[in-house]
Write an enzyme that holds these catalytic residues in place. Structure first.
Site, short mmCIF file in Angstrom:
data_model
loop_
_atom_site.label_atom_id
_atom_site.label_comp_id
_atom_site.label_asym_id
_atom_site.label_seq_id
_atom_site.Cartn_x
_atom_site.Cartn_y
_atom_site.Cartn_z
N GLY A 259 82.52 -22.34 66.17
CA GLY A 259 83.06 -21.04 66.54
C GLY A 259 82.47 -19.86 65.80
O GLY A 259 82.93 -18.73 66.00
N ALA A 283 90.73 -26.31 63.73
CA ALA A 283 89.38 -26.26 64.33
C ALA A 283 89.51 -25.80 65.78
O ALA A 283 89.27 -26.55 66.72
CB ALA A 283 88.71 -27.63 64.26
N GLU A 284 89.87 -24.52 65.94
CA GLU A 284 90.13 -24.01 67.29
C GLU A 284 88.89 -24.08 68.17
O GLU A 284 88.98 -24.26 69.39
CB GLU A 284 90.66 -22.57 67.23
CG GLU A 284 89.66 -21.49 66.89
CD GLU A 284 89.22 -21.49 65.43
OE1 GLU A 284 88.13 -20.98 65.14
OE2 GLU A 284 89.98 -22.00 64.58
N ASP A 285 87.69 -23.96 67.57
CA ASP A 285 86.46 -23.99 68.35
C ASP A 285 86.27 -25.33 69.07
O ASP A 285 85.88 -25.38 70.24
CB ASP A 285 85.25 -23.66 67.48
CG ASP A 285 85.25 -24.42 66.16
OD1 ASP A 285 86.14 -25.30 65.96
OD2 ASP A 285 84.39 -24.15 65.30
N TYR A 286 86.55 -26.42 68.36
CA TYR A 286 86.44 -27.75 68.96
C TYR A 286 87.40 -27.90 70.14
O TYR A 286 87.03 -28.42 71.21
CB TYR A 286 86.73 -28.83 67.91
CG TYR A 286 86.83 -30.23 68.47
CD1 TYR A 286 85.70 -30.99 68.72
CD2 TYR A 286 88.08 -30.79 68.75
CE1 TYR A 286 85.80 -32.27 69.24
CE2 TYR A 286 88.19 -32.07 69.27
CZ TYR A 286 87.05 -32.81 69.51
OH TYR A 286 87.16 -34.08 70.03
#
EC number: 2.4.1.80
Length: 443
Positions: A259, A283-286
């Site tokens: 991210g 890990a919001e991007d994942y």
């Protein structure tokens, strides 16, 4: 038997006693085949028992080792080929592309912050807005942004303070007000330490609109040339080990986004619940990538790597960062716990050397030497492709730091495994299996 003659046709009508019920036919079939199969069951059980008694577990391990390390070689080749195919391609301006809302979450300032942020004010894109998000109004970075806003008054920019508490992820909380008022179709999240090339936003938007179902575009993490041992160490890590996996993973359509520099279609993200739906994950991007993929959307990478340009890199900060990522992967994908420490150069060298020695009596030292030469050659080629220009350090320095990093990798994994709690900024997080934040403590 009675015969019924109709014209020239003769229909044989069986007597009632000759018609067998379906259940009776099944019983007859069972009585016919059961003895046939039952006589083989003891033989099958005996054969299976004999195989288990005679099995050579070392042979099984050796075969698995050859397959496992061959898969790692395959990832090397795929990563390099995909890097040559995808990275550093020219992009033509296209005024028909939609506008981009660039969200910049910022905490603190360093010597390179002004330079990094200025590259966004001067980006060569026809329609964009800059949305700066601060946790506090007294953050030292506020004055840096204010000076740039004053220098570039024609750039559409807004500052937000305090965030919005919607979950346990502080980055999501910080960005939430900007996300709510973002006015363009494309949303870009860019960390404060990213140095942006002038046509990078254009390239990401072009990649996004190249396919109707494309909803996530990221930049492959890399580093801008900087002085200092820790900075070079970080650059070699992102140019070799990390780049190989990231390029190969994206080519094979694995979910592995980062991210630090990513772009998404707001409409697609809103379908997934917007930022708020991911506030319970660190890990919001994942999970952006995972949720979008589950709804049938594609992801891709930009032709330009993300140039990290933090001025405050130390060996301690770098180790803590990589260790934090290992802990996140262990929590999100516990199935990789036993694989991750084996995927680096020297652990895999021991595996393949033992395997080939056991199976084909090939000298272990020779195998290790060939393995290391292949590994470092492929890593060097991948990094040259990521760099796309002359290295800022000598080949000898690359070799020494590469060796140090590879030897260092198992120790980072051990450190992460011994303490699963994650320290990030001013908080300590404890994650449940699956990656959800279980608890958060301020420090």
């Amino acid at each position: 038997m009675g015969d019924k003659i109709t014209g020239l046709e003769v229909e044989i009508i069986p007597e009632i006693s000759e018609v067998q019920p379906e259940s009776l036919q099944e019983q007859n079939a069972s009585s016919l085949y059961y003895p046939l199969f039952s006589q083989y069951i003891p033989l099958l059980l005996t054969g299976t028992k004999k195989i288990l008694e005679d099995i050579d577990y070392c042979t099984c391990f050796a075969v698995f080792g050859v397959v496992f390390v061959s898969a790692l070689y395959f990832l090397h080749i795929v990563g390099l080929c995909y890097g040559k195919y995808r990275l550093h391609r020219p992009t033509k301006p296209n005024p028909s592309l939609p506008g981009v809302s660039i969200i910049k979450p910022i905490i603190g300032a360093d010597a390179n912050l002004y330079t990094n942020l200025e590259t966004f004010f001067t980006t060569q894109y026809h329609k964009f807005e800059l949305l700066f998000c601060f946790d506090r109004s007294d953050d030292p970075a506020v004055k840096v942004v204010e000076s740039l806003v004053k220098k570039y008054p024609s750039v559409d920019s807004t500052m937000f303070f305090g965030g919005e508490k919607i979950g346990l992820n502080p980055k999501i909380n910080n960005m939430m007000p900007a996300y709510r008022i973002a006015k363009y179709q494309l949303i870009m999240i860019s960390d404060s330490g990213i140095f942006m090339k002038s046509d990078a936003v254009l390239d990401m938007a072009s990649t996004m609109m190249s396919h109707e179902t494309m909803a996530l575009v990221t930049q492959t993490p890399y580093c801008k040339d900087r002085k200092g041992f820790a900075s070079v160490f970080e650059q070699i890590y992102f140019g070799t080990s990390h780049a190989r996996i990231y390029l190969a993973g994206n080519c094979l359509q694995f979910n592995c986004p980062t991210g630090m520099s990513s772009m998404m279609k707001k409409e697609a993200l809103d379908e997934c619940g917007g930022f708020a739906a991911f506030s319970g994950y660190l890990a919001e991007d994942y999970f952006f990538g995972k949720k979008l993929a589950s709804r049938g959307y594609k992801s891709g990478i930009s032709t330009h790597p993300a140039l990290q340009n933090s001025a405050a890199v130390t060996m301690t900060s770098f180790t803590d960062r990589v260790c934090r990522w290992v802990k996140l992967r262990m929590a999100m994908m516990p199935q990789i716990i036993f694989v991750e420490p084996l995927q680096d150069c020297f652990p895999s060298a021991l595996i393949i050397s033992f395997s080939l020695n056991y199976i084909a009596n090939i000298d272990m030292l020779t195998t290790i030497m060939l393995h290391v030469v292949f590994w470092i050659t492929m890593d060097c080629m991948v990094m040259c492709k990521m760099q796309n220009k002359k290295m800022s350090f000598s080949p000898l320095k690359f070799l020494l730091i590469w060796l140090l990093r590879e030897l260092f990798a198992p120790l980072v994994f051990i450190k992460a495994a011994l303490d699963p709690s994650i320290r990030w900024r001013d908080n300590v997080f404890h994650l449940a299996w699956g990656g959800k934040i279980r608890s958060q403590t301020s420090i």
